[in-house]
Write an enzyme that holds these catalytic residues in place. Structure first.
Site, PDB file in Angstrom:
ATOM      1  N   CYS A   1       0.915  -1.089   0.071  1.00 41.14           N
ATOM      2  CA  CYS A   1       0.063   0.136  -0.126  1.00 41.14           C
ATOM      3  C   CYS A   1       0.891   1.104  -0.066  1.00 41.14           C
ATOM      4  O   CYS A   1       1.536   1.604   1.139  1.00 41.14           O
ATOM      5  CB  CYS A   1      -0.778   0.025   1.168  1.00 41.14           C
TER       6      CYS A   1
ATOM      7  N   CYS B   1       0.299   3.702   2.692  1.00 44.90           N
ATOM      8  CA  CYS B   1       0.556   3.112   4.208  1.00 44.90           C
ATOM      9  C   CYS B   1       2.030   3.511   4.028  1.00 44.90           C
ATOM     10  O   CYS B   1       2.660   3.869   5.322  1.00 44.90           O
ATOM     11  CB  CYS B   1       0.498   1.733   4.063  1.00 44.90           C
TER      12      CYS B   1
END
Length: 109
Positions: A34, A37
């Site tokens: 991600c 993230c």
């Protein structure tokens, strides 16, 4: 470099490490693939150092630990959930700035 102040938590540790913790806990639900993230990772590390002893800052890899994110209805990552006394206080989804996360934490301390 990742902070040694951040707790990496699993499904099996969640109940005792987060829900049963006497300190407020901010949990970052994330995954290694991600992009957002990864972008928020350094901010999480900074917060862990800043709030050491006052707030537990934890990360949970949603790919390796699907039960807990499912329990809390997490549909997008990163999602950060603030817990205090075993209850959800608030949550934020998406890569947000440090000041927004500090404001979130202040709700619990």
């Amino acid at each position: 470099m990742a902070s040694d102040k951040v707790v990496h938590i699993s499904d099996s540790e969640f109940e005792s490490g987060i829900i049963g913790n006497s300190l407020p806990c901010l949990v970052d639900f994330w995954a290694p693939w991600c992009g957002p993230c990864k972008a928020i990772g350094p901010v999480i590390d900074e917060l862990a150092a800043e709030y050491e002893g006052k707030v537990v800052i934890a990360k949970m890899n949603v790919d390796d630990n699907p039960a807990t994110p499912g329990k809390f209805g997490i549909r997008a990552i990163p999602t950060l959930i603030l817990f205090k006394g075993g209850e959800v206080i608030d949550q934020i989804t998406g890569a947000v700035g440090k000041s927004q996360l500090q404001d979130l934490i202040k709700k619990a301390i």
